[in-house]
Design an enzyme around this catalytic site. Structure first.
Site, PDB file in Angstrom:
ATOM      1  N   HIS A   1       9.995  43.645 -20.882  1.00 12.86           N
ATOM      2  CA  HIS A   1      11.204  44.828 -20.783  1.00 12.86           C
ATOM      3  C   HIS A   1      11.662  45.655 -19.796  1.00 12.86           C
ATOM      4  CE1 HIS A   1      12.510  42.081 -24.196  1.00 12.86           C
ATOM      5  NE2 HIS A   1      13.365  41.124 -23.201  1.00 12.86           N
TER       6      HIS A   1
ATOM      7  N   ASP B   1      11.767  33.407 -18.558  1.00 12.27           N
ATOM      8  CA  ASP B   1      12.032  34.198 -19.298  1.00 12.27           C
ATOM      9  C   ASP B   1      13.359  34.929 -17.904  1.00 12.27           C
ATOM     10  OD1 ASP B   1      12.694  36.057 -21.461  1.00 12.27           O
ATOM     11  OD2 ASP B   1      10.550  36.651 -21.608  1.00 12.27           O
TER      12      ASP B   1
END
Length: 497
Positions: A211, A281
């Protein structure tokens, strides 16, 4: 066809995609997100760009005045977004997606069932229980209009050096992670929601959070095949319709390139026999956004072999970049069409086979959730028989909600609060504690360095989890769970015999 749909679904999809404009084809491979509660604006964008559907994140979920999810309003939101995805004559359902794994990653809260962390299934050691949980979780999402849930996490965790997955992993044992996640996947399919198994080529054995930045995987291919890839091989055999690629640079495949944008990675995934939809993702994550500005990650991922582009930072920019790349000859039209056909095939199949079933009421899985926690609770150190505490305890740590749930469960178990030994709750991301009893509510790693004669891994913070905890503390129930991952000096399998 090896992944769920039949040839007639593929034929119908091919016929539909053949009639699409370039702009429509580009839209079918993008699954966007949005912020806040302006659902009409998102529906308008889905229609305008011919997008596959929409993700629903926590901030998109309408709530009641009492802080619960407004389930009727939420069903209205998903219905509106589905209608937008069907605009222009498309006859298949939209991809209405959510991240609902249980534990820390649960975008839709109460009154839906509060599920424990996925590591519970590893601690309980029961594939049938994992399958039942997958079915129960999906059965509550399907009536609300969700068609896709980005779960389960099939990653094999390496322990506390893994900053991202932790208790989202079912086990540190590749074989256990494989069988448990495959069971959960089959359960979800039976519950009426399409699972997306994640994060190939394995996010549990890297030490950077994607992230924020790009993790580097230094393992060799034989090491990856023996550990990280086993659950994905199992998912393929289980008929998983979707597998997610993570933002991980694998030196043995394509150094410096996120797996989600790496041709070698998609070749490796297809080499496992996977014929379904390969989804990236979230393309809004830090491992990608800094390296691929202005939507450029979208055509790059498609060119590498992705079929569905999840959550680009700017859906319009990503759509324009795909159209531009095809028009300019940088992305073969055939590759875009292949991706669109796979996505549409999956949704045509979903539309054809989604059987009307009695809707599962929100919260109908709470008894099962409590059963899972009762099977998973693990005494890492301390007594295995009899009461661990006297008739009164003190409680610290956790959140106000955690302490309130502890108090309610204590009352039911006949234990008073206010004096006696100290029970310290360690929540998600918490560190070691000094206490009489240390209880890890998420990943069990903090127990390793905690100074406490009694250490318990609970793997959850649901009301059912606290009920299981207090039953063990009061000596009214045993703790049958076993550690599915090593915790400092406590090896895999530690627990009461």
């Amino acid at each position: 066809m090896g992944w769920g749909p039949q040839q007639r679904d593929a034929d119908a999809a091919a016929a539909s995609v053949a009639k699409m404009t370039l702009e429509q084809k580009a839209g079918q491979v993008i699954l966007p997100f949005y912020t806040g509660l302006d659902h009409e604006a998102q529906a308008a964008q889905v229609e305008r760009l011919h997008l596959a559907g929409s993700m629903i994140m926590a901030d998109n979920v309408p709530g009641t005045a009492t802080g619960l999810v407004d389930v009727r309003a939420l069903a209205g939101v998903t219905g509106r977004l589905d209608k937008a995805a069907r605009a222009g004559g498309r006859t298949w359902p939209g991809l209405i997606g959510v991240d609902q794994e249980g534990g820390a990653v649960s975008r839709v809260g109460a009154p839906l069932t509060r599920w424990p962390a996925p590591m519970s299934y590893g601690a309980a050691g029961s594939v049938p229980l994992a399958a039942e949980a997958g079915r129960g979780l999906a059965a509550e999402l399907a009536p609300l209009g969700f068609t896709v849930d980005f779960a389960p996490t099939a990653d094999v965790t390496i322990g506390p050096a893994d900053p991202t997955i932790g208790a989202r992993s079912m086990s540190a044992d590749p074989r256990a992670a494989a069988s448990l996640s495959a069971g959960f996947t089959k359960g979800m399919l039976a519950g009426g929601v399409l699972p997306a198994v994640k994060h190939f080529p394995g996010h549990g054995s890297v030490t950077t959070d994607s992230h924020k930045a790009l993790p580097v995987q230094n393992a060799t291919l034989p090491q990856l095949k023996a550990r990280d890839w086993k659950p994905f091989q199992s998912a393929v055999k289980a008929g998983a319709p979707m597998i997610m690629t993570g933002h991980i640079a694998v030196r043995a495949l394509e150094p410096g390139v996120p797996a989600s944008l790496s041709k070698a990675t998609y070749s490796a995934l297809r080499g496992l026999g996977f014929k379904g939809v390969a989804v990236t993702d979230g393309l809004n994550m830090g491992a990608v956004t800094g390296r691929y500005p202005h939507g450029s990650a979208a055509p790059a991922a498609l060119a590498a072999g992705a079929d569905l582009l999840l959550m680009p930072a700017d859906a319009a920019a990503a759509h324009a970049a795909v159209v531009r790349a095809v028009a300019g000859g940088k992305l073969p039209l055939q590759r875009l069409e292949e991706a669109a056909r796979r996505v549409v095939t999956m949704m045509v199949w979903r539309g054809r086979t989604a059987k009307p079933r009695p809707p599962a009421a929100p919260g109908s899985g709470e008894a099962l959730s409590a059963q899972i926690s009762a099977r998973a609770i693990t005494v890492v150190a301390g007594r295995c028989k009899g009461a661990s505490v006297p008739g009164s305890v003190r409680v610290a740590g956790g959140t106000p909600v955690d302490r309130a749930r502890f108090a309610a469960a204590a009352k039911d178990a006949g234990i008073a609060l206010g004096r006696g030994p100290l029970v310290t709750l360690i929540g998600y991301g918490g560190g070691p504690v000094k206490s009489d009893l240390a209880v890890a509510l998420d990943a069990p790693w903090p127990l390793a360095q905690s100074a406490a004669p009694t250490k318990i891994a609970l793997f959850g913070r649901s009301p059912g989890a606290y009920k299981a905890l207090l039953a063990v503390l009061a000596g009214k129930a045993g703790a049958p769970g076993k550690l599915p991952a090593a915790v400092g000096p406590y090896p895999v399998g530690t627990g009461c015999r």
